[in-house]
Design an enzyme around this catalytic site. Sequence first.
Site, PDB file in Angstrom:
ATOM      1  N   GLN A 106       0.823  -1.218   0.000  1.00 54.68           N
ATOM      2  CA  GLN A 106       0.000   0.000   0.000  1.00 54.68           C
ATOM      3  C   GLN A 106       0.853   1.262   0.000  1.00 54.68           C
ATOM      4  OE1 GLN A 106      -3.191   0.089  -0.297  1.00 54.68           O
ATOM      5  NE2 GLN A 106      -3.820  -2.005   0.088  1.00 54.68           N
ATOM      6  N   LYS A 166     -22.795 -16.883  27.660  1.00 54.34           N
ATOM      7  CA  LYS A 166     -24.226 -16.763  27.898  1.00 54.34           C
ATOM      8  C   LYS A 166     -24.803 -17.994  28.602  1.00 54.34           C
ATOM      9  CE  LYS A 166     -25.581 -13.882  23.907  1.00 54.34           C
ATOM     10  NZ  LYS A 166     -26.463 -12.926  24.569  1.00 54.34           N
ATOM     11  N   ARG A 175     -32.652 -11.223  31.136  1.00 56.66           N
ATOM     12  CA  ARG A 175     -32.722 -10.028  30.300  1.00 56.66           C
ATOM     13  C   ARG A 175     -33.385  -8.872  31.062  1.00 56.66           C
ATOM     14  NH1 ARG A 175     -30.319  -9.972  24.973  1.00 56.66           N
ATOM     15  NH2 ARG A 175     -30.026 -12.149  24.395  1.00 56.66           N
ATOM     16  N   HIS A 216     -31.855 -16.303  24.215  1.00 55.80           N
ATOM     17  CA  HIS A 216     -30.615 -16.693  24.875  1.00 55.80           C
ATOM     18  C   HIS A 216     -30.300 -15.652  25.941  1.00 55.80           C
ATOM     19  CE1 HIS A 216     -28.709 -13.741  22.118  1.00 55.80           C
ATOM     20  NE2 HIS A 216     -29.352 -14.375  21.147  1.00 55.80           N
ATOM     21  N   GLY A 247     -24.174 -10.612  21.999  1.00 58.41           N
ATOM     22  CA  GLY A 247     -23.668 -11.032  20.706  1.00 58.41           C
ATOM     23  C   GLY A 247     -23.246  -9.859  19.842  1.00 58.41           C
ATOM     24  N   HIS A 248     -24.113  -8.848  19.732  1.00 57.38           N
ATOM     25  CA  HIS A 248     -23.777  -7.684  18.907  1.00 57.38           C
ATOM     26  C   HIS A 248     -22.499  -7.010  19.404  1.00 57.38           C
ATOM     27  CE1 HIS A 248     -27.740  -7.956  16.997  1.00 57.38           C
ATOM     28  NE2 HIS A 248     -27.356  -7.012  16.159  1.00 57.38           N
ATOM     29  N   ARG A 288     -28.806  -1.996  21.163  1.00 65.22           N
ATOM     30  CA  ARG A 288     -29.528  -3.133  21.750  1.00 65.22           C
ATOM     31  C   ARG A 288     -30.088  -2.762  23.130  1.00 65.22           C
ATOM     32  NH1 ARG A 288     -30.968  -7.258  18.519  1.00 65.22           N
ATOM     33  NH2 ARG A 288     -30.479  -8.863  20.039  1.00 65.22           N
ATOM     34  N   HIS A 343     -30.611  -5.437  26.337  1.00 67.69           N
ATOM     35  CA  HIS A 343     -29.312  -5.585  26.995  1.00 67.69           C
ATOM     36  C   HIS A 343     -29.074  -4.471  28.000  1.00 67.69           C
ATOM     37  CE1 HIS A 343     -27.286  -9.012  25.226  1.00 67.69           C
ATOM     38  NE2 HIS A 343     -27.641  -8.633  24.015  1.00 67.69           N
TER      39      HIS A 343
END
Length: 590
Positions: free
Chosen positions: A325, A382, A390, A451, A457-458, A535, A541
């Site tokens: 590069q 989890k 939650r 879950h 997860g995000h 989220r 979350h």
Amino acid sequence: MTDNRRENAKEIRESASRLAHDRNHKLHQSNGDEQRYAGAHFAMSFTKGLEHNSGNGLIRNADDFRAFRTAIDEGFVDAFTTSVPSARNKERLWEAPTAGLVYDLQGPDAHAVAMPPAPALGSTELAYEMAEVYELALLRDELLTDFSDAAGNINISDSLTRLNSIGYDLTGNDGRPRKNVGGSITAQTAFRGSSPGVEIGPYLSQFMLLGNKSVANEGDTTDGIIRYGALNVDQRIPVASAGTDFMTEWNDWLSVQNGADPQTGNEAAIFGAPAGVTRRFISTPRDLATYVHYDALYEAYLNACLILLGMGAPTDPGFNKLSGQGTLHWNSLNPDTPSIITRFFEIHEREAGGFALWGGPHILTLVTEVATRALKAVRYQKFNVHCRLRPEALAGRIEKAGQIETDFPAVGGLFTQLENSIQDTVNTVQMRNASNTKLLPMAFQEGSPMHPSYGAGHATVAGACVTILKAYFDTSAVLVRRDGNILFAHYQNGDAPAAFAPNGAGNTLIDVNDGAYLTLEGELNKLAANISIARNMAGVHYFSDYYDSLRMGEEIAIGILEEQALCYKTDPFVLSATTFDGDVRRIGHR
């Protein structure tokens, strides 16, 4: 895979299994009063999809949870069908409960990374982050451009007053710091995350707004069109109806806890009839919630990579040899006097490029590949380790605090104590909810995924993908306006700062820069925070889910890069990445 690595992974799994076994054993040894102990133990555990008691919102039968935990420990997916008594009207599947029990040939195995314990019931930290989730639900339809000290939005100001009155230490002395000013949050620092640069400039990362030019040199960066090869991807999203929240009625809440799926075939409840759907740039927390409801998890980071490649953004100098590069520097003989040993400095453009070796295809592949590693790792946390309930379920505990504490005295007054510590916020939610409940207004009809909450997860995917981008690109670059173009580049004389946000209608982008230069590091950190905290805005979350998951994802990405660094026998692989805590990690050749 080495024998030692396999044995270490086996020991981690067996240790987690022993802890789960000991926990279940205690259920049978609680002075014969299993129900009493069960109420105390299960009140903070994820139980969605099991049968719940309509009176107190906890699971109806403690043995159901024992079977659920046993199936998790055994690690065979069929056990969740043959051995776990799910709720009678359950329609949704538990999502990938065995995904963490796998090995990978590159980078850390899914069960070889870890997260600290989540905030405990009775802690001020849990109270504060539950209040945050409630407040974000109340602010779901406020403009993101109003999350600024200069905006003067009364609803945001009232929310911040309630949060600042809780008395939680935001500086991180108790663990997970938030951006603050003198120990308090302001409209400019609220809900922005924890990493360098996230509090600077507009709330929304530029990577969720800008586009790039096409292969035919069409368009403008500020039209919000990302050119994906010869195709166009529009950053505008469908607009969800303002004020449309779900699960604020007890029976609706209970049905969803039992695994009902009210979303299927009912998208009009969110967006209206198809003929009336409109699109705009992300303008509100509800818009962000819509984005993270339907995204492909790595979507935002793939888009950011495409935008940066299209801008020709500078890469980490460590990739110059690998990808070709940069420019090549060397000394050579003077051509005018070749017989005299006089050498001088020359700069040449390289004659060989990377492409398949740390060029565009390589980074585009890697920034998405790490998402699968992140998802498997977070599933282990989890299901096999934390099994945290939650926010929607914790709001149900607050709604039924008196009944729970009557039915299960072992809980003590902890849920009542939690409610009392955030009473102003709870009262405001009650006034907003049509049925006067204390339940959390949800952006999604089906509530949270099937879950547990911790980790996220995000956020884990965000940590992994953004770390790859921060390692590949030179994050000291700044967003500038140069010769009519908008790009991330090293500053040059004549450059002007740029920063964009949607106009009031959300149909165009306007320059809102205040004279400060947005860094690439800050905007990538902001992108990770935007997606993760979106989220929280949806109600699925907590802040600690974002905070710790982001850092676990970072460790996964760094582990993969460190192992890739061992695979280059000629040119040295040396690069650096600035972490989400602001430290510099060196990767590669020693």
